[in-house]
Design a protein around this motif. Structure first.
Motif, PDB file in Angstrom:
ATOM      1  N   LEU A 195       0.833  -1.199   0.000  1.00 30.29           N
ATOM      2  CA  LEU A 195       0.000   0.000   0.000  1.00 30.29           C
ATOM      3  C   LEU A 195       0.874   1.259   0.000  1.00 30.29           C
ATOM      4  N   ARG A 196       1.912   1.266   0.836  1.00 33.47           N
ATOM      5  CA  ARG A 196       2.831   2.411   0.865  1.00 33.47           C
ATOM      6  C   ARG A 196       3.535   2.577  -0.488  1.00 33.47           C
ATOM      7  N   HIS A 197       3.933   1.461  -1.091  1.00 29.43           N
ATOM      8  CA  HIS A 197       4.589   1.502  -2.395  1.00 29.43           C
ATOM      9  C   HIS A 197       3.644   2.082  -3.458  1.00 29.43           C
ATOM     10  N   ASP A 198       2.396   1.641  -3.460  1.00 25.71           N
ATOM     11  CA  ASP A 198       1.406   2.154  -4.411  1.00 25.71           C
ATOM     12  C   ASP A 198       1.181   3.655  -4.222  1.00 25.71           C
ATOM     13  N   LEU A 199       1.132   4.105  -2.964  1.00 19.21           N
ATOM     14  CA  LEU A 199       0.965   5.537  -2.701  1.00 19.21           C
ATOM     15  C   LEU A 199       2.149   6.328  -3.231  1.00 19.21           C
ATOM     16  N   ALA A 200       3.347   5.789  -3.076  1.00 18.30           N
ATOM     17  CA  ALA A 200       4.538   6.479  -3.585  1.00 18.30           C
ATOM     18  C   ALA A 200       4.461   6.635  -5.093  1.00 18.30           C
ATOM     19  N   ALA A 201       3.946   5.619  -5.779  1.00 14.09           N
ATOM     20  CA  ALA A 201       3.814   5.702  -7.235  1.00 14.09           C
ATOM     21  C   ALA A 201       2.756   6.727  -7.637  1.00 14.09           C
ATOM     22  N   LEU A 202       1.646   6.756  -6.906  1.00  8.04           N
ATOM     23  CA  LEU A 202       0.546   7.659  -7.246  1.00  8.04           C
ATOM     24  C   LEU A 202       0.808   9.107  -6.845  1.00  8.04           C
ATOM     25  N   LEU A 203       1.601   9.295  -5.802  1.00  6.53           N
ATOM     26  CA  LEU A 203       1.861  10.643  -5.278  1.00  6.53           C
ATOM     27  C   LEU A 203       3.337  10.991  -5.381  1.00  6.53           C
ATOM     28  N   GLY A 204       4.012  10.429  -6.363  1.00  7.73           N
ATOM     29  CA  GLY A 204       5.455  10.561  -6.500  1.00  7.73           C
ATOM     30  C   GLY A 204       5.959  11.978  -6.679  1.00  7.73           C
ATOM     31  N   ASP A 205       5.088  12.891  -7.099  1.00  2.57           N
ATOM     32  CA  ASP A 205       5.532  14.260  -7.298  1.00  2.57           C
ATOM     33  C   ASP A 205       5.489  15.088  -6.009  1.00  2.57           C
ATOM     34  N   LEU A 206       5.009  14.511  -4.928  1.00  2.00           N
ATOM     35  CA  LEU A 206       5.055  15.217  -3.646  1.00  2.00           C
ATOM     36  C   LEU A 206       6.490  15.255  -3.155  1.00  2.00           C
ATOM     37  N   GLY A 207       6.792  16.196  -2.325  1.00  4.00           N
ATOM     38  CA  GLY A 207       8.107  16.210  -1.690  1.00  4.00           C
ATOM     39  C   GLY A 207       8.284  14.960  -0.827  1.00  4.00           C
TER      40      GLY A 207
END
Length: 133
Positions: A26-38
């Protein structure tokens, strides 16, 4: 969907949370979806999601639902987690032992606000708002 001040809020994630959900995935998926966040903001969002989903798994009898929303300007991520229990989160205490119970303390430190609302079906939604630094 709109947010306060007419800022457009977009749905990033809307998924069922089964009892056997893999939090690392789940954390990995969030990183992919929100990768442009700081990096720090993404970490805070991942922390909040992990804690709120873990609360569903540790403290409620059923499964849950996770939603993540994002507003671009100003940059804000809102996390909502539904569960089947009306029992409210307890800040700083856990029925699972003295080494537990700090999840909502961490959520509060990473967010501008968090809270709960009861749902008509008898469950609740826990929400947390993570602003960009």
């Amino acid at each position: 969907m709109t947010f306060a001040g007419d800022h457009v809020q977009s749905l990033v994630v809307d998924l069922h949370v089964p009892r056997d959900v893999a939090l690392t995935g789940l954390r990995h998926d969030l990183a992919a979806l929100l990768g442009d966040l700081g990096e720090d903001h993404l970490y805070d969002v991942q922390l909040v999601v992990t804690e709120l989903v873990s609360n569903v798994l540790d403290h409620t009898p059923g499964e849950g639902r996770l939603r993540v929303f994002r507003v671009g300007k100003p940059c804000v991520v809102t996390v909502e987690v539904d569960d089947e229990s009306p029992t409210q989160p307890v800040y700083g205490h856990s029925r699972l032992g003295e080494n537990r119970g700090r999840g909502m303390v961490m959520v509060e430190s990473a967010t501008s606000k968090w809270g709960t609302s009861l749902r008509p079906d008898g469950g609740k939604t826990v929400f947390a708002v993570v602003p960009c630094p």
